[in-house]
Scaffold this motif. Structure first.
Motif, PDB file in Angstrom:
ATOM      1  N   ASP A 119       0.806  -1.229   0.152  1.00  0.00           N
ATOM      2  CA  ASP A 119      -0.001   0.002  -0.109  1.00  0.00           C
ATOM      3  C   ASP A 119       0.895   1.255  -0.082  1.00  0.00           C
ATOM      4  N   TYR A 120       1.871   1.257   0.524  1.00  0.00           N
ATOM      5  CA  TYR A 120       2.912   2.226   0.861  1.00  0.00           C
ATOM      6  C   TYR A 120       4.092   2.239  -0.586  1.00  0.00           C
ATOM      7  N   TRP A 121       4.690   1.095  -0.642  1.00  0.00           N
ATOM      8  CA  TRP A 121       5.805   0.943  -1.203  1.00  0.00           C
ATOM      9  C   TRP A 121       5.528   0.590  -2.705  1.00  0.00           C
ATOM     10  N   ASN A 122       4.122   0.023  -3.234  1.00  0.00           N
ATOM     11  CA  ASN A 122       4.261  -0.326  -4.359  1.00  0.00           C
ATOM     12  C   ASN A 122       2.669   0.098  -5.189  1.00  0.00           C
ATOM     13  N   ASP A 123       2.435   1.452  -4.951  1.00  0.00           N
ATOM     14  CA  ASP A 123       1.255   2.017  -5.260  1.00  0.00           C
ATOM     15  C   ASP A 123       1.638   3.342  -5.899  1.00  0.00           C
ATOM     16  N   GLU A 124       1.214   3.494  -6.943  1.00  0.00           N
ATOM     17  CA  GLU A 124       1.519   4.963  -7.951  1.00  0.00           C
ATOM     18  C   GLU A 124       0.963   6.028  -7.139  1.00  0.00           C
ATOM     19  N   ASP A 125      -0.362   5.850  -6.304  1.00  0.00           N
ATOM     20  CA  ASP A 125      -0.892   6.968  -5.643  1.00  0.00           C
ATOM     21  C   ASP A 125      -0.238   7.213  -4.213  1.00  0.00           C
ATOM     22  N   SER A 126       0.937   6.537  -3.990  1.00  0.00           N
ATOM     23  CA  SER A 126       1.550   6.569  -2.659  1.00  0.00           C
ATOM     24  C   SER A 126       2.752   7.497  -3.167  1.00  0.00           C
ATOM     25  N   ARG A 127       3.483   8.072  -1.952  1.00  0.00           N
ATOM     26  CA  ARG A 127       4.665   8.662  -2.186  1.00  0.00           C
ATOM     27  C   ARG A 127       5.773   8.339  -1.150  1.00  0.00           C
ATOM     28  N   ILE A 128       6.685   8.185  -1.446  1.00  0.00           N
ATOM     29  CA  ILE A 128       8.157   7.945  -0.444  1.00  0.00           C
ATOM     30  C   ILE A 128       8.887   8.902  -0.730  1.00  0.00           C
ATOM     31  N   TYR A 129       9.577   9.762   0.399  1.00  0.00           N
ATOM     32  CA  TYR A 129      10.382  10.927   0.498  1.00  0.00           C
ATOM     33  C   TYR A 129      11.659  10.040   1.246  1.00  0.00           C
ATOM     34  N   LEU A 130      12.796  10.354   0.805  1.00  0.00           N
ATOM     35  CA  LEU A 130      14.100   9.807   0.928  1.00  0.00           C
ATOM     36  C   LEU A 130      14.935  11.049   1.412  1.00  0.00           C
ATOM     37  N   VAL A 131      15.164  11.007   2.732  1.00  0.00           N
ATOM     38  CA  VAL A 131      15.832  12.296   3.176  1.00  0.00           C
ATOM     39  C   VAL A 131      17.303  11.897   3.763  1.00  0.00           C
ATOM     40  N   HIS A 132      18.300  12.451   3.024  1.00  0.00           N
ATOM     41  CA  HIS A 132      19.600  12.294   3.192  1.00  0.00           C
ATOM     42  C   HIS A 132      20.561  13.237   2.807  1.00  0.00           C
ATOM     43  N   GLY A 133      21.812  12.943   3.255  1.00  0.00           N
ATOM     44  CA  GLY A 133      23.010  13.918   2.703  1.00  0.00           C
ATOM     45  C   GLY A 133      23.595  13.490   1.218  1.00  0.00           C
ATOM     46  N   LYS A 134      24.154  14.512   0.650  1.00  0.00           N
ATOM     47  CA  LYS A 134      24.721  14.136  -0.756  1.00  0.00           C
ATOM     48  C   LYS A 134      25.595  13.193  -0.969  1.00  0.00           C
ATOM     49  N   ASP A 135      26.200  12.680   0.137  1.00  0.00           N
ATOM     50  CA  ASP A 135      27.315  11.358   0.099  1.00  0.00           C
ATOM     51  C   ASP A 135      26.369  10.234  -0.195  1.00  0.00           C
ATOM     52  N   ASN A 136      25.169  10.097   0.269  1.00  0.00           N
ATOM     53  CA  ASN A 136      24.017   9.064   0.197  1.00  0.00           C
ATOM     54  C   ASN A 136      23.207   8.990  -1.063  1.00  0.00           C
ATOM     55  N   ILE A 137      23.678   9.918  -1.895  1.00  0.00           N
ATOM     56  CA  ILE A 137      22.723   9.871  -3.065  1.00  0.00           C
ATOM     57  C   ILE A 137      22.595   8.518  -4.091  1.00  0.00           C
ATOM     58  N   PRO A 138      23.714   7.979  -4.226  1.00  0.00           N
ATOM     59  CA  PRO A 138      23.929   6.548  -5.022  1.00  0.00           C
ATOM     60  C   PRO A 138      23.070   5.475  -4.323  1.00  0.00           C
ATOM     61  N   PHE A 139      23.279   5.385  -3.165  1.00  0.00           N
ATOM     62  CA  PHE A 139      22.548   4.311  -2.309  1.00  0.00           C
ATOM     63  C   PHE A 139      21.112   4.623  -2.536  1.00  0.00           C
ATOM     64  N   HIS A 140      20.674   5.886  -2.616  1.00  0.00           N
ATOM     65  CA  HIS A 140      19.161   5.800  -2.402  1.00  0.00           C
ATOM     66  C   HIS A 140      18.515   6.022  -3.857  1.00  0.00           C
ATOM     67  N   THR A 141      19.407   6.416  -4.863  1.00  0.00           N
ATOM     68  CA  THR A 141      18.644   6.774  -6.148  1.00  0.00           C
ATOM     69  C   THR A 141      19.179   5.778  -7.242  1.00  0.00           C
ATOM     70  N   ILE A 142      20.027   4.737  -6.891  1.00  0.00           N
ATOM     71  CA  ILE A 142      20.737   3.752  -7.842  1.00  0.00           C
ATOM     72  C   ILE A 142      20.408   2.215  -7.102  1.00  0.00           C
ATOM     73  N   ILE A 143      21.056   2.074  -6.039  1.00  0.00           N
ATOM     74  CA  ILE A 143      21.120   0.676  -5.441  1.00  0.00           C
ATOM     75  C   ILE A 143      19.711   0.528  -4.902  1.00  0.00           C
ATOM     76  N   PHE A 144      19.050   1.470  -4.061  1.00  0.00           N
ATOM     77  CA  PHE A 144      17.914   1.226  -3.571  1.00  0.00           C
ATOM     78  C   PHE A 144      16.852   0.684  -4.572  1.00  0.00           C
ATOM     79  N   PRO A 145      16.591   1.900  -5.389  1.00  0.00           N
ATOM     80  CA  PRO A 145      15.462   1.325  -6.634  1.00  0.00           C
ATOM     81  C   PRO A 145      15.884   0.182  -7.158  1.00  0.00           C
ATOM     82  N   GLY A 146      16.945  -0.195  -7.431  1.00  0.00           N
ATOM     83  CA  GLY A 146      17.288  -1.517  -8.008  1.00  0.00           C
ATOM     84  C   GLY A 146      16.846  -2.819  -7.063  1.00  0.00           C
ATOM     85  N   LEU A 147      17.326  -2.480  -5.747  1.00  0.00           N
ATOM     86  CA  LEU A 147      16.925  -3.525  -4.778  1.00  0.00           C
ATOM     87  C   LEU A 147      15.501  -3.706  -4.644  1.00  0.00           C
ATOM     88  N   LEU A 148      14.749  -2.474  -4.744  1.00  0.00           N
ATOM     89  CA  LEU A 148      13.095  -2.461  -4.660  1.00  0.00           C
ATOM     90  C   LEU A 148      12.520  -3.276  -5.844  1.00  0.00           C
TER      91      LEU A 148
END
Length: 462
Positions: A221-250
């Motif tokens: 309901d939260y992670w696999n629904d186009e009507d939901s939204r996930i905000y990931l809040v982090h610093g610049k150093d963590n960008i690849p983990f949250h925009t590359i690796i995590f989406p791939g893992l998901l």
């Protein structure tokens, strides 16, 4: 709408300083705002318990990694409570719940063929050993699709993510030779643990599941629904983990309809230099909150936030922002309205101006423009300060709009008028309590503190 706000997970290997808080604070603003909008919000994070940094710190302290985790986890909880962070769950990655769910994920990914075995050279020992790898390269198109449909990612996230996608995704090691972490649930890997990068990222999913435990809702309901939204809040150093690796893992786990909003901050510096825990060039959260108003600190960190470029915490600017913006502007308006006690009804133009402010501030919050949003509020405060006898309803709506930014200030004002509702919309009261008493919310800070704090900072530097 279902909303997940995932703050980055701080390593449990040291105290929190303001450089880290400047990155984390947007998560609380988003959570409070979306609750006021009536959304279903899960604001989650926790202590990153495993990996070499925690193990090294444990050796320095001559205690176990578990004891190190518990020490700093409790400190984190205390600091976030004092900062008024409204987490639905602040957990850690060493809970039985997290570890069991991570191991189930690893088995599932292995069974699907997304995790495979391969010989790899150990950096520490220089010998070859059998390891598990995530076939991240197989999810190049999924990650690219998530990136293409993104809206409002900050420039740093967009440029770094595009670079990784253009170069092509590479498979990542899942296991590591270390004795502190989550066990590998497959035969032949008893001498290894799951690499901290993958199990910590899974923490966003396990924390969501824990929040939903005992409800009729499910993770999808939260992670696999186009009507939901996930905000990931982090610093610049963590960008690849949250925009590359995590989406791939998901995508590998089957969550392909992810609507990610990336809130990636640059760095907050301190008096012209980078924060340094090793050199003790830092302002520690527990220490500053013993001396200064928490909302003075939140106000300065937001208005000086490193959203799109590095910013600098300067003691002179912090104290001036309290004395001028919060005392001479905001508290002055608050005092005048309380003393005059005028409950005149808002006219149509006043209502429109306040509603426009709700819309403007709300849009900017959702877009990650927190500095601009707070600036809009204080521009309105300055405008109202120039008027004769503004209505109490003006003050009440200012307090309401400030709730995501300065929750203590908001609640103190709203409590005076017995306002319990928390809704992102115009509020009007029809009658006043019997007694209205003005008590300053913010007080002047002596400017001699500027030099004293800078001297203390330099004297404590290692």
């Amino acid at each position: 709408m279902n909303i997940v706000i995932g703050n980055a997970w701080p390593y449990a290997n040291g105290k929190l300083h303001l450089g880290r808080i400047a990155v984390f604070l947007p998560g609380d603003i988003l959570a409070r705002y979306h609750r006021m909008m009536g959304d279903n919000v899960l604001f989650i994070s926790g202590s990153d318990a495993h990996g070499r940094p925690v193990k090294v710190k444990a050796e320095d302290l001559n205690i176990t990694p578990k004891e190190t985790l518990l020490k700093y986890h409790e400190e984190f909880l205390e600091c976030f409570n004092k900062l008024k962070f409204s987490f639905d769950l602040f957990t850690n990655t060493d809970t039985d719940y997290h570890k069991k769910m991570v191991m189930d994920f690893i088995i599932s990914l292995y069974d699907k063929g997304y995790i495979y075995e391969k010989k790899s050279l150990e950096r520490e020992t220089g010998r070859e050993s059998n390891h598990l790898f995530l076939a991240l390269s197989r999810f190049q198109n999924d990650v690219k699709r998530i990136f293409i449909k993104q809206q409002g990612w900050r420039e740093n996230a967009q440029s770094i993510t595009k670079k990784y996608i253009d170069e092509g995704l590479r498979d990542r090691a899942v296991t590591k030779e270390i004795d502190w972490g989550v066990d590998v649930p497959l035969d032949g890997f008893s001498d290894k643990k799951i690499f901290v990068w993958i199990e910590a990222l899974m923490g966003y999913i396990t924390a969501t599941a824990k929040c939903l435990e005992g409800t009729n809702e499910v993770i999808e309901d939260y992670w696999n629904d186009e009507d939901s939204r996930i905000y990931l809040v982090h610093g610049k150093d963590n960008i690849p983990f949250h925009t590359i690796i995590f989406p791939g893992l998901l995508s590998a786990l089957g969550f392909k309809n992810v609507n990610l909003s990336i809130m990636s901050s640059e760095h907050l510096r301190l008096e012209g230099k980078d924060f340094s825990t090793n050199k003790n060039w830092a302002i520690w959260v527990d220490e500053i909150l013993e001396k200064y108003n928490v909302d003075s600190l939140r106000y300065y960190l937001i208005s000086n936030g490193p959203e799109n470029s590095n910013t600098d915490f300067k003691w002179r600017n912090f104290i001036n922002s309290n004395n001028y913006d919060l005392v001479l502007e905001f508290d002055k308006l608050y005092k005048n309205i309380i003393i005059n006690g005028d409950l005149k009804e808002l006219d149509l133009s006043e209502k429109k101006k306040i509603l426009d402010l709700y819309f403007s501030v709300g849009d900017k919050i959702e877009e990650g423009e927190f500095k601009a949003a707070l600036k809009d509020v204080f521009s309105y405060i300055k405008e109202e300060s120039k008027k004769k006898g503004p209505s109490i309803n003006v003050l009440i709506n200012i307090a309401n709009i400030l709730e995501p930014f300065m929750p203590n200030t908001s609640s103190k004002i709203k409590e005076q008028f017995n306002i319990k509702e928390s809704i992102w919309n115009l509020i009007e009261v029809k009658e006043l309590p019997k007694k209205l008493r003005y008590k300053p919310i913010f007080e002047m800070i002596d400017k001699k503190n500027i030099m004293e704090e800078i001297k203390r900072l330099k004297d404590n530097k290692v």
